[in-house]
Design an enzyme around this catalytic site. Structure first.
Site, mmCIF file in Angstrom:
data_model
loop_
_atom_site.group_PDB
_atom_site.id
_atom_site.type_symbol
_atom_site.label_atom_id
_atom_site.label_comp_id
_atom_site.label_asym_id
_atom_site.label_seq_id
_atom_site.Cartn_x
_atom_site.Cartn_y
_atom_site.Cartn_z
ATOM 1 N N HIS A 146 -35.521 -9.732 -48.115
ATOM 2 C CA HIS A 146 -35.042 -8.370 -48.530
ATOM 3 C C HIS A 146 -33.632 -8.483 -49.306
ATOM 4 O O HIS A 146 -33.136 -7.468 -49.686
ATOM 5 C CB HIS A 146 -34.594 -7.497 -47.501
ATOM 6 C CG HIS A 146 -35.734 -6.579 -46.673
ATOM 7 N ND1 HIS A 146 -36.587 -7.478 -45.837
ATOM 8 C CD2 HIS A 146 -36.297 -5.358 -46.719
ATOM 9 C CE1 HIS A 146 -37.624 -6.620 -45.358
ATOM 10 N NE2 HIS A 146 -37.581 -5.309 -45.943
ATOM 11 N N ASP A 196 -39.381 -10.500 -54.766
ATOM 12 C CA ASP A 196 -39.019 -10.254 -53.375
ATOM 13 C C ASP A 196 -40.176 -9.425 -52.659
ATOM 14 O O ASP A 196 -41.101 -8.908 -53.361
ATOM 15 C CB ASP A 196 -37.831 -9.054 -53.444
ATOM 16 C CG ASP A 196 -37.168 -9.165 -52.192
ATOM 17 O OD1 ASP A 196 -36.196 -9.636 -51.966
ATOM 18 O OD2 ASP A 196 -37.983 -8.308 -51.203
ATOM 19 N N GLY A 197 -40.366 -9.785 -51.483
ATOM 20 C CA GLY A 197 -41.427 -9.345 -50.552
ATOM 21 C C GLY A 197 -41.247 -7.853 -50.378
ATOM 22 O O GLY A 197 -42.369 -7.074 -50.052
ATOM 23 N N HIS A 198 -40.241 -7.329 -50.493
ATOM 24 C CA HIS A 198 -40.045 -5.588 -50.645
ATOM 25 C C HIS A 198 -39.710 -5.066 -52.205
ATOM 26 O O HIS A 198 -38.356 -5.516 -52.441
ATOM 27 C CB HIS A 198 -39.133 -5.323 -49.626
ATOM 28 C CG HIS A 198 -39.060 -3.767 -49.187
ATOM 29 N ND1 HIS A 198 -39.435 -2.754 -50.119
ATOM 30 C CD2 HIS A 198 -39.255 -3.162 -48.057
ATOM 31 C CE1 HIS A 198 -39.428 -1.568 -49.618
ATOM 32 N NE2 HIS A 198 -39.322 -1.754 -48.346
ATOM 33 N N HIS A 275 -48.050 -1.933 -47.264
ATOM 34 C CA HIS A 275 -46.899 -1.214 -46.711
ATOM 35 C C HIS A 275 -46.611 0.059 -47.791
ATOM 36 O O HIS A 275 -46.617 -0.121 -49.009
ATOM 37 C CB HIS A 275 -45.714 -2.077 -46.616
ATOM 38 C CG HIS A 275 -44.547 -1.551 -46.144
ATOM 39 N ND1 HIS A 275 -43.658 -1.004 -46.940
ATOM 40 C CD2 HIS A 275 -44.068 -1.336 -44.918
ATOM 41 C CE1 HIS A 275 -42.481 -0.630 -46.213
ATOM 42 N NE2 HIS A 275 -42.945 -0.637 -44.862
ATOM 43 N N GLU A 327 -47.079 -0.246 -41.375
ATOM 44 C CA GLU A 327 -46.596 1.099 -41.819
ATOM 45 C C GLU A 327 -47.372 1.238 -43.395
ATOM 46 O O GLU A 327 -46.594 1.651 -44.424
ATOM 47 C CB GLU A 327 -45.009 0.739 -42.234
ATOM 48 C CG GLU A 327 -44.234 0.468 -41.086
ATOM 49 C CD GLU A 327 -42.713 0.158 -41.054
ATOM 50 O OE1 GLU A 327 -42.034 0.652 -40.218
ATOM 51 O OE2 GLU A 327 -42.638 -0.511 -42.085
ATOM 52 N N GLU A 343 -43.978 7.961 -43.069
ATOM 53 C CA GLU A 343 -42.660 7.568 -42.918
ATOM 54 C C GLU A 343 -41.890 8.532 -43.891
ATOM 55 O O GLU A 343 -42.327 8.783 -44.921
ATOM 56 C CB GLU A 343 -42.342 6.082 -43.297
ATOM 57 C CG GLU A 343 -40.932 5.696 -43.172
ATOM 58 C CD GLU A 343 -40.620 4.102 -43.335
ATOM 59 O OE1 GLU A 343 -41.705 3.535 -43.297
ATOM 60 O OE2 GLU A 343 -39.723 4.009 -43.986
ATOM 61 N N CYS A 345 -39.366 7.699 -45.480
ATOM 62 C CA CYS A 345 -38.945 7.141 -46.841
ATOM 63 C C CYS A 345 -40.142 7.073 -47.834
ATOM 64 O O CYS A 345 -40.020 6.847 -49.059
ATOM 65 C CB CYS A 345 -38.833 5.460 -46.490
ATOM 66 S SG CYS A 345 -37.059 5.421 -45.743
ATOM 67 N N CYS A 423 -33.813 3.159 -42.218
ATOM 68 C CA CYS A 423 -34.003 3.247 -43.434
ATOM 69 C C CYS A 423 -34.089 4.865 -44.074
ATOM 70 O O CYS A 423 -33.560 5.032 -45.100
ATOM 71 C CB CYS A 423 -35.260 2.517 -44.071
ATOM 72 S SG CYS A 423 -36.571 2.964 -42.862
ATOM 73 N N CYS A 424 -34.551 5.569 -42.994
ATOM 74 C CA CYS A 424 -34.826 7.031 -43.414
ATOM 75 C C CYS A 424 -33.750 7.867 -43.579
ATOM 76 O O CYS A 424 -33.674 8.664 -44.349
ATOM 77 C CB CYS A 424 -35.887 7.670 -42.272
ATOM 78 S SG CYS A 424 -37.669 6.705 -42.416
HETATM 79 O O1 FUB Z 1 -38.221 -3.056 -44.829
HETATM 80 C C1 FUB Z 1 -37.213 -2.251 -45.298
HETATM 81 C C2 FUB Z 1 -37.570 -0.714 -44.845
HETATM 82 O O2 FUB Z 1 -37.680 -0.796 -43.423
HETATM 83 C C3 FUB Z 1 -39.043 -0.312 -45.142
HETATM 84 O O3 FUB Z 1 -39.007 0.248 -46.591
HETATM 85 C C4 FUB Z 1 -39.357 0.797 -44.163
HETATM 86 O O4 FUB Z 1 -40.780 1.151 -44.401
HETATM 87 C C5 FUB Z 1 -38.874 0.013 -43.057
HETATM 88 O O5 FUB Z 1 -39.880 -0.735 -42.524
HETATM 89 ZN ZN ZN Z 2 -37.880 4.815 -43.774
#
Ligand code: FUB
Ligand code: ZN
Length: 650
Positions: A146, A196-198, A275, A327, A343, A345, A423-424
């Site tokens: 991340h 990046d993985g995200h 995801h 997720e 979610e 987010c 995160c949300c």
């Molecule tokens: O991995 C970062 C954040 O945390 C993701 O975007 C959300 O889904 C939660 O897993």
């Molecule tokens: Zn979130």
């Protein structure tokens, strides 16, 4: 960096529904979240699902930065991406400050910037986990690290802070980090050739490019999108390389490439998989980057993803993500109402993805999806007191099942104050004060202003000024336009009927084309008055949606409605709708006065005692169901909730 300064807002939202939320963000959410980030709020932090590995003891965000800055001793605590909570908080504060400057907020933001500056490494690197715990693994565990996700949130915060305050201090931090990233990533020999993985940095770079016009950021975003999924073994190779170097890497990870959308090049990803948040963040970046660099193939892939989501994988509330496992999205029409993820987010991500597409080409379908999210799956993520949040936004809840069935541990019946993975809540705090972004769309080439959302607001540009104001009780809306040099396309929402439009008092009869009414407003002042009915709408799901088919969901205005135990008693599954709903105001201390729906129904008698018995015709008793707007649910005592209702016509 050339000084670009503040960006005065050309749109001011005056809508009472939304200004109440702006106030809650500013007066409640920001100070509340500030205290949590500083570990001085007396709250219980909950796991978002049953998992003992979720760090729920404290937030530790500020502490992590202090330790990385050498101002304190200690270890990092929390997720690898804990830093992003602070970046999102700054973005939220900046967006709020942009609406209304406030000395205290500025001080708080500046304090954060001081700390972030202090924590940054000499070479620009910034990720407190790796700085504190594993410097030797910087950029070497990309499938889970991340680091670039956090860099993306830093950039988004820095751009928002610069636009709101005119200060480039945080952008300078981001600039140093991006220079470090550029020197570490790329196709050149010796660099890391992967992403990046995200996903997140990609979309943030697009925003940065839009603010500065510096194409470097755009190229970097394009690069990260293009490299994703090119070498499906990339993450595994990184891990093996770490092992070969004798680095402490832990047990061999199981890397699910689909989860990371790294199983194939993004150009070939036309189905929403993996995801959900990652997918929509990626797709947003695809749409934005494609627009600016003129990559039509990339845009086509983004559009295909959008169609797949909204036509086959989105809930009636605008929520996305059908499973807690990863997720994630599952498959077409798989939209379970009691196990879903939805979610907060992910809803915000789909809102932003859709908005990005809207900027490529204005379409009524985009405006409708944004509206569906804004009024339903997004704001259901918070309680009306601004201190409780949902991570998961279900369409059906049985509190006992949530407590006792581990498969439903993520489906909460009440909103916790905070989550181990937080995160949300700050995502809501940064998005709500940015509402103005989603209301209008300008098309300079065709000289058009699209009025996409019916939200009280003032719009002003050098081409025109306009004000829209709605009286939903009187069922009249007024749009006053001054000196328009633009053609104006007014969206006529599908949730209105018998719409009569008057221009300067004269009724006009004009066709609504693809959801919009074209208005001629070239004179000094044009007053457009719309009167209408707001019917109660009923939705039915496609026959392939096994969970909801044969049932009915109600909507009035942009709001989806739901039944709660607080109004209807238990066993919501035993009710079936028998007739036409009526509106009735409902006042409750939990949510003030809202329009509720009263629906004729019948309730099946529970006469059966045996678990199973030979079939007998069911007996029903007359009943009524009261429905409230979905966003209001879970603001009273915990109980059952259900959006899709059995329908005797089903
Ligand atoms: O991995 C970062 C954040 O945390 C993701 O975007 C959300 O889904 C939660 O897993
Ligand atoms: Zn979130």
């Amino acid at each position: 960096m050339k000084q670009l300064g503040t960006r005065p807002l050309s749109i001011r939202v005056t809508d009472p529904f939304w200004t109440k939320y702006f106030q809650v963000v500013k007066d409640v959410m920001l100070p509340f979240q500030w205290d949590i980030l500083h570990d001085r709020a007396s709250i219980t932090i909950e796991s978002e699902r049953e998992d003992v590995n979720i760090p729920t003891e404290k937030s530790h965000v500020i502490e992590n930065f202090k330790i990385a800055a050498g101002q304190k001793d200690g270890n990092h605590y929390g997720w690898l991406f804990q830093d992003s909570d602070l970046y999102k908080w700054i973005e939220a504060a900046a967006n709020s400050y942009h609406l209304k400057p406030d000395g205290r907020l500025l001080l708080m933001m500046d304090q954060c910037v001081d700390l972030i500056e202090a924590a940054q490494d000499e070479d620009g690197y910034l990720s407190t986990f790796y700085q504190i715990e594993a410097p030797e693994l910087k950029f070497r565990r990309l499938f889970q690290s991340h680091e670039l996700y956090c860099a993306g949130h830093l950039i988004e915060a820095a751009v928002a802070y610069a636009k709101a305050t005119g200060s480039h201090r945080l952008l300078d931090v981001a600039e140093r980090f991006v220079t470090c990233i550029e020197s570490s990533f790329g196709p050149e020999e010796g660099k890391i050739n992967g992403a990046d993985g995200h996903q997140e940095i990609e979309l943030a770079l697009v925003h940065w490019y839009e603010y500065t016009g510096d194409e470097r950021y755009l190229s970097l975003s394009h690069y990260f999108l293009q490299i994703r999924g090119q070498d499906p073994d990339f993450y595994e190779k990184q891990w093996k390389e770490n092992q070969a170097r004798g680095l402490e890497t832990g047990p061999a990870p199981i890397i699910n490439l689909v989860y990371h959308q790294a199983h194939k090049p993004v150009y070939e990803q036309t189905e929403a998989q993996g995801h959900a948040v990652r997918l929509v963040y990626m797709a947003q970046a695809m749409a934005g980057t494609a627009r600016h660099v003129g990559d039509e193939k990339l845009l086509a892939a983004a559009e295909a993803l959008w169609h797949n989501i909204v036509e086959k994988r989105m809930y009636v509330t605008g929520g996305i993500g059908s499973t807690v496992r990863g997720e994630a999205f599952t498959f077409d029409y798989d939209l379970p109402t009691d196990l879903m993820y939805c979610e907060t987010c992910a809803a915000i991500g789909l809102l932003n993805f859709t908005h990005e597409l809207q900027q490529n080409e204005n379409k009524v379908a985009y405006a409708e999806v944004m509206e569906r999210i804004l009024y339903n799956s997004m704001i259901s993520g918070m309680s009306l007191d601004g201190k409780h949040f949902f991570y998961v936004n279900p369409l059906e809840v049985d509190p006992e099942a949530s407590q006792k069935n581990p498969d439903k541990s993520h489906v909460k019946a009440t909103r916790p104050s905070w989550f181990g993975c937080a995160c949300c809540p700050p995502n809501l705090a940064r998005t709500i004060p940015a509402l103005h972004r989603y209301l209008y769309q300008e098309n300079e080439e065709q000289n058009i202003l699209y009025i996409n959302q019916w939200v009280d607001s003032n719009y002003s540009s050098k081409e025109m000024k306009m004000t829209q104001k709605h009286d939903w009780n009187a069922q009249v809306s007024t749009f006053i336009i001054h000196n328009s040099k633009r053609r104006i396309f007014l969206r006529i929402p599908y949730w209105l009927e018998d719409v009569v439009v008057k221009v300067n008092g004269q009724e006009i009869e004009r066709e609504i084309t693809e959801g919009y009414l074209e208005l001629n407003a070239v004179s000094a002042e044009v007053v457009i008055e719309c009167s209408y009915q707001i019917p109660i709408l009923k939705w039915q799901a496609h026959p392939n949606v096994k969970s909801s088919y044969g049932k009915v969901a109600f909507q009035r205005g942009p709001f989806i409605y739901t039944a709660e135990e607080a109004d209807n008693g238990k066993d919501l599954h035993l009710f079936r709708v028998t007739g036409e709903a009526q509106v009735e105001p409902l006042t409750d201390p939990a949510f003030g006065t809202v329009t509720s729906l009263v629906v004729p129904a019948e309730k099946r008698r529970k006469t059966q005692i045996a678990l199973y018995q030979l079939h007998q015709a069911p007996a029903f008793e007359p009943a009524t169901l009261r429905l409230i707007p979905y966003y209001c649910w879970a603001n009273r005592e915990p109980g059952e909730m259900r959006v899709w209702l059995e329908d005797c016509e089903g």
